[in-house]
Each structure stands twice: as structure tokens, then as C-alpha cells.
Design an enzyme around this catalytic site. Structure first.
Site, short mmCIF file in Angstrom:
data_model
loop_
_atom_site.label_atom_id
_atom_site.label_comp_id
_atom_site.label_asym_id
_atom_site.label_seq_id
_atom_site.Cartn_x
_atom_site.Cartn_y
_atom_site.Cartn_z
N SER A 235 0.78 -1.18 0.01
CA SER A 235 0.04 -0.16 -0.01
C SER A 235 0.85 1.09 0.05
O SER A 235 2.02 1.12 0.22
CB SER A 235 -0.99 0.05 1.09
N LYS A 236 0.21 2.24 -0.18
CA LYS A 236 0.69 3.60 -0.38
C LYS A 236 1.80 3.84 0.94
O LYS A 236 2.75 4.71 0.82
CB LYS A 236 0.03 4.74 -0.44
N ARG A 237 1.49 3.47 2.11
CA ARG A 237 2.01 3.61 3.30
C ARG A 237 3.50 2.82 3.58
O ARG A 237 3.93 2.95 4.42
CB ARG A 237 1.22 3.37 4.45
N ASP A 238 3.47 1.84 2.69
CA ASP A 238 4.70 0.95 2.89
C ASP A 238 5.81 1.64 2.51
O ASP A 238 6.09 2.49 1.53
CB ASP A 238 4.44 -0.28 2.15
#
Ligand code: GLU
Length: 465
Positions: A235-238
Site C-alpha cells: 500500500s501507499k504507506r509501505d
């Protein structure tokens, strides 16, 4: 295909259709890339369409990041924002008239109705009611004909919808499924290449296509990208998920693009580092794997280091100059010949442009720091100060400052003192660079020049008396 010198365009039309609701991440980039590769492979058309109907979640900042990241990766689009085309506008927020026209087509066919202020799409088939445990009420269901989905990766599948769905919200905004299909029809899209997370939407989309009397395009749902550890979807947060990070860290875009090609596709002969022209030639659906791909930050860094090592010296110098200037290691007055000589010597040791200031600053400055760790390592063994003190006068006497003659000086001193020449090297390196590793030592000493080397050794001995 390119035949002789005549370029024949095929009728393949693919699109990358991002929603500007977040930063541009690896998954989106890979979807864009696979569409671009397929378009280039078939001499088709690669279209960029911005799915920005969700006004609340869209931002212009995200939009600019999409353009910027695609351009950085070299994924040029043939139709879309900034370049135009015959099927525009390419921002969904500007296509309301078109959606109204298509809505009317469905309404005229009796395939819509209004309920609770929203406009619903009406499935065809026998209706019945069923008690829904979750909603705790009876709901109306439909025995609709299963939709045949032709998918180049998963094969043909049949899926049936069993409930009508909203195509225009009560607030007057059209719903994703509707605008997505309308645009694929209006833009004459032949192949929909997108993430597997959209597979569950596809039967709705096929319902809509067929309601318009249009045969759905060919689908290719590409497997997900899993994060480095565990089983979750990236995900974008990784960490390592955003294309912008690679841009900021001075990764080479061609290396990032090559790595992304291998996230779910392979030429089936174990090769991974490949020229983009050859990838374009070989890229096709059978090469796309069914299993999920796993993101690997180390592998990405490895691809980058291979690309850095393959750079021609002038290109490397051109890329390195702003990075070292910004870090304060060099100025615009730094001599280009000296600069290129340093890079030539250092090149085998450069694995990322980001590391250049740390790796090379001592070539250009006298006030380089001695890295504590490096010092501890060098001082752990033998008597480095004694060795350096022995080497200094011999180096001072040397006039012919070449790699061979510098080496010969060390050999002579070592044999005279009954030591190994390798006892002299680490401390010399520490004295002239403050580091325990780096480019080969003899070329380093040659490029630095006798004057600097002698002065740095004297200075080092003075400080470590
Ligand atoms: N806007 C959709 C997304 O961001 C595109 C879906 C599609 O490619 O059909 O995932």
C-alpha cells in the site's frame, strides 16, 4: 509492428486511468507501465485518463505527481491531458455532457430507474426477495444472466450480478462503474489492463457494456504486488512504495522501470536486467504471471546499481554534478577533467547516486571528517601510526607519481621493515579520506596528487601523535 521503415499503427487502444486521490505508488506505476508496454509492443495507442469524479478526495497536487512520475519513468502517453487527442477531454470531471448523453441511452432502453434520489442501473432477469442477515431485512435480488469475462491472464470467467446498482448518486455525481465503462466505450478502448483488485467490478462493467449494446473489451487483470514481508498487498504507506521517493533518492528512472517490468512479468528465460526496447519486443500477456509479485527493495537497489555502473562517464558526470553541488561537495568551479577522473576511478564502487557525496567528498575538500567506525577498525590491528610514519618519507621522495611507482614505494618500505605492504594501505586510506573503504587505493592516491596526499598524511600523523 515496425515493418521495414513504415510504421503501421494497430487499432489497440489501452488506457491508464488513475484517480488522483493519493500519491503515485508502485502498484499504479506498474499498471501504467504494463499498459504502455502493451501499446508500444502492438504499436497501439496509450491513453491517460484521469478518473477524478470523486471531488472530495481528489487533489491537484496528486494530479501533478501522476504526470510527473509518469514522465520521470518515461511512460509517454499518446492521448490525454497535456497532449490532447480526438477523444477528449481526458479528465472525467470535464466530461459531464458525455455522461448525460450515455445516461439517456440507458434510460431510453428502460435500463434505469430512480430511487432515494439516486439513479440505478436495472439488471435484466427474474426478481425475487431474500432475507439479508447482515442488513436484517428483505432485499430484492435478480437472477441475471452470467456475464462472460474474457481475461487474458485468468482465462474466461463467468460472473453474475444479483443486485441493481447505483450509477448516479443523489448528489448528482456519476459513480465510478458508470463513467469507467462510458469512457472505455467513448474512447474505443480495446484492452483493459488493470489491477486484480478490479476483478470484482468486472461483471458490473460487462453488464453496462452489454446494456449499451457494446461487446466488452478484452480484460487483463494483473496480479497484486505484495509487500516485502508478510502476505499483505503493498500500500501507499509501505516503505519504498512511492515513485517520488526513488526520484528524490536519485535512482535512475530506467532502472526503476526495468525493475517494475519484472514485478509480474518475465521473458521466461531468467533474464531480468534488460534493455527497454527488447522488453517492448517481448512483452505480451502470456508472459504475465498469475501469482502475486513480491516487492523487494534490495533487488530494486541492485537493478539501480547495475544501471549506474553501465552509465557512460559523461552521463554519470552530468548526473553527479548537481547532486554533489547540492551537498556542498563541489562548486561550479570544480574542474571538469578532475571531476571526471574522480568518477572514473570511483565508478566500480558507485551503487547509487545518492551516496556520491559520502563516497567522494574528500576528493574535493580538505575538511572531510574521519569516520569514527573506520578509525576504530583501522586502529584495531597492528601499529598503523608506525606504518604510516615509515611510509611518509619514502612517499615524499617519490617524484614520478604513478600508480605503479606509488605501489613500489609501499613494497620497498614494507620489505625493508619486515612488514606486509597491506599493513600500510588501510591507514593510508584513512589518512587521505577519513574512510575505511572506497575506490581502489592506488588510483585514489594518483588522482588526489602527491601534494594533497603528503599534506593529509602529515596532518593525520600530527593529530594522532
Ligand atoms: N480509477 C480506477 C483506479 O484508480 C481505474 C480502474 C480501471 O483501470 O478500470 O483504480
Amino acid at each position: 509492428m515496425v515493418k521495414g521503415s513504415i510504421l503501421i499503427m494497430s487499432n489497440v487502444r489501452v488506457r491508464f486511468a488513475p484517480s488522483p486521490t493519493g500519491f503515485f505508488h508502485i502498484g499504479s506505476a506498474r499498471t501504467a507501465l504494463f499498459n504502455w508496454l502493451y501499446a508500444r509492443h502492438t504499436n497501439g495507442t496509450f491513453i491517460l485518463r484521469i478518473e477524478d469524479t470523486d471531488k472530495e478526495r481528489n487533489s491537484d497536487e496528486f494530479l501533478q505527481v501522476i504526470y510527473n512520475s509518469l514522465r520521470w519513468l518515461g511512460l509517454d502517453w499518446d492521448e490525454g491531458p497535456q497532449v490532447g487527442g480526438d477523444y477528449g477531454p481526458y479528465l472525467q470531471s470535464q466530461r459531464n455532457d458525455i455522461y448525460q448523453k450515455y445516461l439517456k441511452i440507458l434510460a431510453d432502453k428502460g435500463r434505469t430507474y430512480e430511487k432515494d434520489g439516486a439513479i440505478w442501473f436495472k439488471l435484466e432477469g427474474e426478481r425475487y426477495t431474500e432475507y439479508d442477515e447482515f442488513a436484517k431485512k428483505d432485499i430484492e435480488k435478480v437472477r441475471a444472466k452470467p456475464q462472460l469475462i474474457h481475461d487474458m491472464i485468468r482465462g474466461d470467467v463467468e460472473r453474475a450480478e444479483d443486485r441493481d446498482f447505483v450509477i448516479y448518486r443523489a448528489n448528482g455525481e456519476p459513480v465510478f462503474h458508470f463513467v469507467n465503462v462510458v469512457d472505455d466505450i467513448a474512447m474505443k478502448i480495446t484492452h483493459v489492463i488493470r489491477g486484480e483488485d478490479h476483478l470484482s467490478n468486472t461483471s458490473k462493467h460487462c453488464e453496462l457494456f452489454r446494456a449499451f449494446g457494446v461487446e466488452p473489451p478484452v480484460f487483463a487483470h494483473i496480479p497484486l504486488i505484495l509487500k516485502q514481508e508478510g502476505s499483505g498487498k503493498m500500500s501507499k504507506r509501505d516503505r519504498g512504495a512511492l515513485i517520488e521517493e526513488y526520484q528524490k533518492d536519485h535512482y535512475l528512472p530506467a532502472a526503476v522501470r526495468n525493475y517494475l517490468c519484472m514485478l509480474g512479468w518475465s521473458p521466461k528465460d531468467d533474464r531480468e536486467i534488460m534493455d527497454i526496447g527488447e522488453i517492448i519486443e517481448l512483452f505480451d500477456f502470456p508472459g504475465i504471471q498469475q501469482k502475486n509479485a513480491r516487492f523487494d527493495e534490495k533487488k530494486m537497489a541492485f537493478f539501480n546499481s547495475e544501471y549506474v555502473k553501465a552509465l557512460p562517464l559523461e552521463t554519470l558526470a552530468w548526473l553527479a554534478r548537481p547532486i554533489l553541488t547540492e551537498a556542498g561537495s563541489i562548486t561550479e568551479n570544480t574542474d571538469e577533467d578532475y571531476f571526471q577522473e574522480v568518477l572514473m576511478v570511483a565508478k566500480p564502487k558507485i551503487s547509487s547516486l545518492k551516496d556520491l557525496p559520502a563516497l567522494l567528498c574528500y576528493f574535493f575538500n580538505e575538511n572531510y571528517a574521519t569516520v569514527e567506525d573506520a578509525k576504530n577498525r583501522v586502529f584495531k590491528k597492528g601499529d598503523p601510526i608506525a606504518r604510516l610514519t615509515e611510509a611518509l618519507p619514502a612517499l615524499e621522495r617519490l617524484n614520478d607519481w604513478t600508480e605503479d611507482s606509488i605501489h613500489a614505494v609501499y613494497d620497498a618500505v614494507a620489505s625493508e621493515k619486515g612488514q606486509k605492504n597491506t599493513d600500510y594501505f588501510p591507514v593510508t586510506r584513512l589518512a587521505v579520506s577519513g574512510l575505511a573503504g572506497g575506490p581502489d587505493l592506488m588510483p585514489t592516491l594518483r588522482v588526489l596528487g602527491k601534494e594533497k596526499v603528503i599534506a593529509r598524511i602529515r596532518n593525520f600523523l600530527e593529530k594522532n601523535k
